[in-house]
Design a protein around this motif. Structure first.
Motif, PDB file in Angstrom:
ATOM      1  N   VAL A  44       0.888  -1.157   0.000  1.00 18.07           N
ATOM      2  CA  VAL A  44       0.000   0.000   0.000  1.00 18.07           C
ATOM      3  C   VAL A  44       0.925   1.206   0.000  1.00 18.07           C
ATOM      4  O   VAL A  44       1.858   1.275   0.796  1.00 18.07           O
ATOM      5  CB  VAL A  44      -0.901   0.020   1.258  1.00 18.07           C
ATOM      6  CG1 VAL A  44      -1.793   1.242   1.253  1.00 18.07           C
ATOM      7  CG2 VAL A  44      -1.727  -1.245   1.354  1.00 18.07           C
ATOM      8  N   SER A  45       0.693   2.143  -0.885  1.00 16.51           N
ATOM      9  CA  SER A  45       1.581   3.304  -0.964  1.00 16.51           C
ATOM     10  C   SER A  45       1.461   4.155   0.297  1.00 16.51           C
ATOM     11  O   SER A  45       0.420   4.180   0.968  1.00 16.51           O
ATOM     12  CB  SER A  45       1.253   4.153  -2.188  1.00 16.51           C
ATOM     13  OG  SER A  45       0.028   4.819  -2.015  1.00 16.51           O
ATOM     14  N   GLU A  46       2.535   4.842   0.605  1.00 19.32           N
ATOM     15  CA  GLU A  46       2.544   5.733   1.767  1.00 19.32           C
ATOM     16  C   GLU A  46       1.488   6.818   1.609  1.00 19.32           C
ATOM     17  O   GLU A  46       0.808   7.176   2.568  1.00 19.32           O
ATOM     18  CB  GLU A  46       3.932   6.348   1.915  1.00 19.32           C
ATOM     19  CG  GLU A  46       4.102   7.140   3.178  1.00 19.32           C
ATOM     20  CD  GLU A  46       5.528   7.592   3.386  1.00 19.32           C
ATOM     21  OE1 GLU A  46       5.705   8.809   3.615  1.00 19.32           O
ATOM     22  OE2 GLU A  46       6.444   6.762   3.329  1.00 19.32           O
ATOM     23  N   LYS A  47       1.334   7.317   0.400  1.00 19.38           N
ATOM     24  CA  LYS A  47       0.336   8.354   0.116  1.00 19.38           C
ATOM     25  C   LYS A  47      -1.077   7.843   0.423  1.00 19.38           C
ATOM     26  O   LYS A  47      -1.884   8.554   1.029  1.00 19.38           O
ATOM     27  CB  LYS A  47       0.447   8.761  -1.351  1.00 19.38           C
ATOM     28  CG  LYS A  47      -0.470   9.864  -1.767  1.00 19.38           C
ATOM     29  CD  LYS A  47      -0.242  10.215  -3.229  1.00 19.38           C
ATOM     30  CE  LYS A  47      -1.192  11.276  -3.705  1.00 19.38           C
ATOM     31  NZ  LYS A  47      -0.964  11.625  -5.112  1.00 19.38           N
ATOM     32  N   ARG A  48      -1.359   6.603   0.051  1.00 21.67           N
ATOM     33  CA  ARG A  48      -2.684   6.028   0.301  1.00 21.67           C
ATOM     34  C   ARG A  48      -2.917   5.814   1.799  1.00 21.67           C
ATOM     35  O   ARG A  48      -4.001   6.083   2.305  1.00 21.67           O
ATOM     36  CB  ARG A  48      -2.820   4.706  -0.453  1.00 21.67           C
ATOM     37  CG  ARG A  48      -4.198   4.103  -0.373  1.00 21.67           C
ATOM     38  CD  ARG A  48      -4.314   2.893  -1.261  1.00 21.67           C
ATOM     39  NE  ARG A  48      -5.642   2.337  -1.191  1.00 21.67           N
ATOM     40  CZ  ARG A  48      -5.958   1.137  -1.619  1.00 21.67           C
ATOM     41  NH1 ARG A  48      -5.031   0.371  -2.180  1.00 21.67           N
ATOM     42  NH2 ARG A  48      -7.178   0.693  -1.512  1.00 21.67           N
ATOM     43  N   MET A  49      -1.886   5.323   2.507  1.00 23.84           N
ATOM     44  CA  MET A  49      -2.020   5.126   3.953  1.00 23.84           C
ATOM     45  C   MET A  49      -2.306   6.456   4.646  1.00 23.84           C
ATOM     46  O   MET A  49      -3.176   6.538   5.515  1.00 23.84           O
ATOM     47  CB  MET A  49      -0.760   4.486   4.533  1.00 23.84           C
ATOM     48  CG  MET A  49      -0.609   3.025   4.189  1.00 23.84           C
ATOM     49  SD  MET A  49       0.749   2.241   5.063  1.00 23.84           S
ATOM     50  CE  MET A  49       2.109   2.596   3.970  1.00 23.84           C
TER      51      MET A  49
END
Length: 69
Positions: A44-49
């Protein structure tokens, strides 16, 4: 408010402590992110988290710097 060293730690805490209490429609929206976070080989991308944490509660990013003596 708990403090974490990484965004991954914060997201894992969210999945273990907040996610189970969410209403079914919110759980449904976040199921892909949860699956990807725990599934080996997926990410899961950091941006999404960050976006998920920000949408579900008060999320802050704190950077600290101490000068070396």
């Amino acid at each position: 408010m708990p403090q974490f060293q990484t965004i991954e730690e914060a997201f894992e805490w969210f999945l273990e402590n907040v996610f189970p209490e969410l209403p079914p429609n919110k759980k449904y929206e976040l199921r892909d992110a949860r699956y990807s976070f725990y599934k080996e080989g997926k990410k899961v991308s950091e941006k999404r988290m960050k976006r998920i944490l920000d949408e579900q509660g008060d999320f802050e990013i704190i950077y600290r710097f101490d000068k070396k003596e």
